[in-house]
Design an enzyme around this catalytic site. Structure first.
Site, mmCIF file in Angstrom:
data_model
loop_
_atom_site.group_PDB
_atom_site.id
_atom_site.type_symbol
_atom_site.label_atom_id
_atom_site.label_comp_id
_atom_site.label_asym_id
_atom_site.label_seq_id
_atom_site.Cartn_x
_atom_site.Cartn_y
_atom_site.Cartn_z
ATOM 1 N N LYS A 171 37.779 38.492 38.867
ATOM 2 C CA LYS A 171 37.582 37.196 38.237
ATOM 3 C C LYS A 171 38.942 36.513 38.240
ATOM 4 O O LYS A 171 39.998 37.157 38.163
ATOM 5 C CB LYS A 171 37.034 37.311 36.816
ATOM 6 C CG LYS A 171 37.945 37.925 35.780
ATOM 7 C CD LYS A 171 39.027 37.080 35.162
ATOM 8 C CE LYS A 171 38.558 35.730 34.695
ATOM 9 N NZ LYS A 171 39.758 34.995 34.098
ATOM 10 N N THR A 182 46.479 35.742 38.155
ATOM 11 C CA THR A 182 45.838 35.902 36.857
ATOM 12 C C THR A 182 44.397 36.285 36.997
ATOM 13 O O THR A 182 43.558 35.459 37.307
ATOM 14 C CB THR A 182 45.851 34.586 36.112
ATOM 15 O OG1 THR A 182 47.185 34.204 35.995
ATOM 16 C CG2 THR A 182 45.245 34.735 34.752
#
Lengths: 389, 389
Positions: A171, A182
């Site tokens: 994700k 991230t």
């Protein structure tokens, strides 16, 4: 398919009431059913690293992980001792369910920084996820949905090796920058490998994939990439092939992050050749990838090479030696900057494809590197001016 | 008033047909009528520095400048030898008009990178500007208008010293980042100072002003700050007072750039205290100023401290030693982050003022530094996706 593509893994994704988005799956569980439980991990270098990162980094040090529990809807970052105890309690609950030690359970969280999780919901959700565990494609897909935040689509990978498999999910959409990007990622394999082999393969793969994408220059507190090996195929892979396949899995997942970058309308591949070293090429590529002005220009379909060379020009000569008068820039195959000045007219560049290729030749050496970024759009601002959950 | 506030200077701003914007003044001339012609300059560190920067850096080396000609509508950057010859021809034309040597004429350009200027228009415009030269407030104002690009308003400063004066103007709105900020600035004084004194004062002043603002992290190819001294007041200033006044002038101009940052709806002051060194404080402040995520949050009136600490967290411990568990963050006076975790509720922060104060205490030492940035808005994307002239 996702993480269940490799033999020896079961997964689940459930709605546990952690996310503020009603009806959204927000808790994933990935279990390694063995026979092996070798594990490797790479984590954010952010000094405000989140409680689950602190927990998982510590428990993975011995090279063994039996399961990973991941939640969206809250990062559990900057939450102090209370946050750490939440990660620990979550691991303990999963350990009870699986009848293993808490130190064999990895924990990952993603979402808003600075708030504790609704722990009761997490613990109840762990039970629901345990009950839903399955090794089907659907179960893997559920897990990849449950870890999404601003992502608009799940991101998964399945690679078939010589008698073994690699599967994975990731994700990540915003707050994406080296080092690391991230995101949360779990990669699984049924190959017979040691934790040391897995760690070496993962480190090398991350270096050329997740560490070479940049959506918005912002580095997260929660980045985690885990590689879990079940050994269920019974096949000991050729080490070079295994490394290459892990790299391929990471590259695919990283590319999918760029393809789903917050608000993006163009995926931008920046290749720097003719550098004196890979580090020099990377520094130039990253400087271009970090330019808000260029990223806005690309969103307006303007191949503004002035914003490309002015970005390269900020890299110190000590890092990337080159002669400004010898630099060329091609955008989508058209050489619009030649010898550091104007080349063919920018109107010749076809900017309609979603993927934009910027090829920079420093004409100073033989090294090269490629990084990826997204354009900067109204939608990015909208998402991040209004995002609160 | 602008540059004509100090005695011994005349100025003009005219429409020369360089800018694509019809009716816009686009050529400015500032003349030092003496008796002195001491001059100091600070220039972009970008390796793709523009032709006028190359010219002016070379001719100012002897500490003497009689006049500066500045144009908007084109940066004359990445234009090779032909571009350099344009800067040279421009200086030669002004030198003829003033009956001085071309090596006493500074040249500055701003606008689109990569295209040559319409030289005939520049040379004809120089004649028109020469004819319009005056030492009135209006003439100074005309000059400050003529250097604007995406600026929405002229930016000037007037400071009265002990028997002498400092005046100045600056343009800059986007492509603003250390080192330097992206802009052109001319500061004038009628104090009796040597070129060496002027250079020392200017370097120190730039370091704490133009080098501490960041609109979008992008560094220009054309940045130039010039300080011209006419000596017309006959007053030899106290050196410390003079330095302080030049610093005050630069700080005012830099602050005005932030106040007119492209598309900005908030001016953000980031003060870092409790650092082990000024460099440590600056590194943390700049990391926060560079966060697109934070800048979007501020545009949405969200004092998102998670995005502040995750930015600080990217600064290596070797650069800025601090303990993440001891960091506090106040936004507009409300301590929303305490000991690296949640403090008072963010809803207590009044985000209605245009100016937003972010005060970060690292609790690691006694050094401090302040940097300024703008928020990131839809309008910034609009300006930079569509800007072409």
């Amino acid at each position: 398919m996702s993480v269940t593509f490799a033999q020896g893994f079961s997964a689940a994704g459930v709605e546990a009431g952690i996310s503020a988005v009603a009806g959204k799956k927000d808790l994933a569980l990935v279990v390694n059913n063995g026979p092996l439980d070798a594990a490797a991990g790479v984590f954010t270098s952010n000094r405000f690293c989140a409680a689950p990162v602190q927990w998982t980094r510590s428990i993975i040090a011995d090279g063994h992980v039996k399961a990973v529990i991941l939640n969206s809807g809250g990062a559990n970052a900057c939450t102090g001792q209370a946050g750490y105890e939440q990660s620990q309690a979550t691991a303990r609950r999963v350990a009870e369910l699986l009848d293993v030690a808490p130190e064999d359970i990895a924990v990952c969280s993603t979402g808003l920084i600075g708030e504790l999780l609704p722990l009761d919901n997490v613990l109840a959700g762990a039970g629901a996820a345990f009950a839903a565990l399955d090794d089907t494609a659907e179960a893997g897909a559920d897990a990849s949905h449950a870890i999404m935040t601003t992502d608009t689509k799940p991101k998964t990978v399945e690679i078939e090796g010589d008698g073994y498999r690699i599967g994975g999910m990731v994700k990540g959409s915003g707050m994406i920058a080296p080092q690391l990007a991230t995101m949360l990622s779990v990669i699984t394999t049924d190959a017979v490998v040691t934790a040391g082999q897995a760690q070496a393969a993962l480190l090398a793969a991350v270096d050329t994939s997740f560490n070479r994408i940049d959506v918005d220059g912002c580095q997260s507190t929660n980045d985690t990439v885990l590689l879990l090996a079940s050994g269920a195929s019974g096949v000991e892979p050729d080490p070079d092939e295994f490394n290459a396949m892990v790299a391929q899995a990471c590259a695919s997942l990283a590319r999918q992050i760029i393809g789903d970058g917050e608000g993006a309308s163009h995926d931008i591949r920046i290749s720097v050749t003719g550098a004196t070293s890979v580090d020099a090429a990377l520094a130039c590529g990253r400087a271009v990838a970090a330019s808000n002005l260029l990223k806005c220009a690309i969103s307006g379909n303007d191949p503004n090479w002035g914003r490309i060379v002015s970005s390269i020009g900020t890299v110190p000569a000590s890092v990337a030696p080159y002669d400004a008068d010898k630099v060329t820039v091609d955008v989508n195959g058209v050489r619009i900057c030649e010898n550091g000045g104007a080349g063919r007219d920018r109107s010749e560049v076809d900017m309609t494809p979603r993927e934009v290729h910027i090829d920079i030749d420093l004409n100073a050496g033989d090294a090269e590197a490629t990084v990826w970024t997204d354009d900067l759009t109204h939608e990015y601002v909208h998402i991040n001016a209004d995002y609160e959950s």
